[in-house]
Enzyme design. Structure first.
Site, PDB file in Angstrom:
ATOM      1  N   ASP A 134      20.516  59.841  76.915  1.00  0.00           N
ATOM      2  CA  ASP A 134      21.822  59.325  77.330  1.00  0.00           C
ATOM      3  C   ASP A 134      21.936  59.274  78.846  1.00  0.00           C
ATOM      4  O   ASP A 134      22.548  58.367  79.404  1.00  0.00           O
ATOM      5  CB  ASP A 134      22.933  60.215  76.742  1.00  0.00           C
ATOM      6  N   CYS A 171      28.656  55.649  83.311  1.00  0.00           N
ATOM      7  CA  CYS A 171      29.441  55.010  82.268  1.00  0.00           C
ATOM      8  C   CYS A 171      29.402  53.518  82.565  1.00  0.00           C
ATOM      9  O   CYS A 171      29.889  53.094  83.612  1.00  0.00           O
ATOM     10  CB  CYS A 171      30.867  55.546  82.279  1.00  0.00           C
TER      11      CYS A 171
HETATM   12 ZN    ZN Z   1      27.014  59.592  75.636  1.00  0.00          ZN
END
Ligand code: ZN
Length: 299
Positions: free
Chosen positions: A14, A239
Site C-alpha cells: 500500500d 492518497c
Molecule cells: Zn490503504
C-alpha cells in the site's frame, strides 16, 4: 498490560503503490527483508494488479520467488479479481487479501466493478479455494468511511457487505479508511456494528493518516478491542485523491504508541525508525512518520 497487538506491515504494497517513484524489485526485496528482520510476521508484499496500470507493483512473482517459503512469516498478496487470485496461488503467497470497495463509484473507477460485482468475485474466489485449494482468504473493505466519488459511506453500506463476507466464511475482515477521512468516534461505532454483523470473523483495521486522524483512529480501535492493525513503515504512501497527502499510519509511530503504553507488538522500534528513514531517502522525500523525525523515548 501485556496484550499483544498484531501489526500487519503494508509498506511494500500500500505504501509503495501510492508513491510517485517506482522502486525496482531488488529495492523492494531489500525493504521486505529488513522489515521481516525488524519483526514483521505478517506483511503485504505484493499486489496482483496489472503492472501496466500500477507500475509500482510490477514483479510480484519475482518478489515471491526470491523470498522463498518461511514457516514463521506470512507473505500476503493483494487480489482484486480471479486473475489476481490465480497469480497469487501460483506465486505461493501465504494469504490472499481480496479487496472489495464499499461504493460503486470507487469500485468502478479502480476495479471496473460495482460493489455487488466485487462481492460476487469474492464469492467466486472463496469457491475456487474450496475446490482447488489455495492460501487463506481475507477481505479488505476499502473506502469504508468515505469515498472520493460517492461521498459519505454509511454504516449500513459497510454492514451489508460485511454480512455477505461473513456468510462466505471469510475468517478475517479489514475495514479500511482508504482516503483518511475517519474520526475515532465513528471508528468505534463502526467496529461495533461490524462485529455484530460478523461475530465469527477477526477484524482488522486499516487507516490512512491523510488528515492526521490515523493514530487516534488506531487508539479508538484498540480501545474497542481490535488486536490487528495495518501500518506502513515511514508512513509510506499517499492518497491518490489528495495531492501531497501523507500515507498509511507509520508502523514506527504505532509501535511507539502501543509499546509506550505497555502493549507488545514484536517489532524492534529502532530498526523500524532506521528503515523508515532509509526508504524515505530512497524515495527522495522527508519521512512522514513522527518517529523517523524525532526518534524514540527513552533514547
Ligand atoms: Zn490503504
Amino acid at each position: 498490560m501485556s496484550r499483544f497487538i498484531q501489526i500487519v506491515e503494508v509498506g511494500p504494497r500500500d505504501g509503495l503503490q501510492n508513491e510517485k517513484l517506482s522502486l525496482p524489485v531488488e529495492d523492494r526485496l531489500a525493504l521486505i527483508r529488513r522489515l521481516e528482520a525488524a519483526g514483521a510476521r505478517r506483511i503485504e508484499v505484493v499486489s496482483f494488479v496489472n503492472p501496466n496500470r500500477v507500475p509500482q507493483m510490477a514483479g510480484a512473482e519475482e518478489i515471491m520467488a526470491a523470498l522463498g517459503p518461511d514457516p514463521d512469516r506470512s507473505r500476503i498478496g493483494l487480489v482484486l479479481n480471479l486473475r489476481g487470485w490465480e497469480r497469487c496461488v501460483a506465486a505461493a503467497c501465504d494469504e490472499a487479501n481480496v479487496v472489495v470497495c464499499a461504493t460503486d463509484g470507487f469500485g468502478l473507477a479502480n476495479q471496473g466493478a460495482t460493489a455487488a460485482q466485487q462481492v460476487d468475485t469474492l464469492a467466486a474466489i472463496v469457491e475456487r479455494q474450496a475446490v482447488e485449494g489455495g492460501p487463506p482468504i481475507t477481505m479488505t473493505l476499502s473506502v469504508a468511511f468515505g469515498c472520493p466519488f460517492d461521498g459519505e459511506v454509511s454504516e449500513d453500506q459497510v454492514v451489508a457487505i460485511v454480512r455477505e463476507a461473513a456468510a462466505l466464511g471469510v475468517p478475517e475482515i479489514a475495514i479500511a479508511d482508504t482516503i483518511g477521512v475517519a474520526d475515532p468516534w465513528t471508528v468505534r461505532k463502526r467496529i461495533e456494528a461490524v462485529r455484530a454483523a460478523a461475530p465469527d470473523a477477526r477484524l482488522r483495521m486499516h487507516f490512512h493518516d491523510t488528515r492526521n486522524t490515523g493514530l487516534a483512529n488506531a487508539y479508538a480501535s484498540v480501545e474497542a478491542g481490535i488486536d490487528v492493525l495495518d501500518a506502513s513503515v515511514g508512513g509510506l504512501g499517499g492518497c491518490p485523491f489528495a495531492p501531497n497527502a501523507t500515507g498509511n499510519i507509520g508502523t514506527e509511530d504505532l509501535v511507539y504508541m502501543l509499546e509506550r503504553a505497555g502493549f507488545e507488538t514484536g517489532y524492534d522500534l529502532d530498526a523500524l525508525i532506521g528503515i523508515g528513514r532509509d526508504i524515505s531517502e530512497k524515495l527522495g522525500k522527508a519521512p512522514a512518520s513522527s518517529l523517523a523525525r524525532a526518534g524514540g523515548f527513552p533514547a
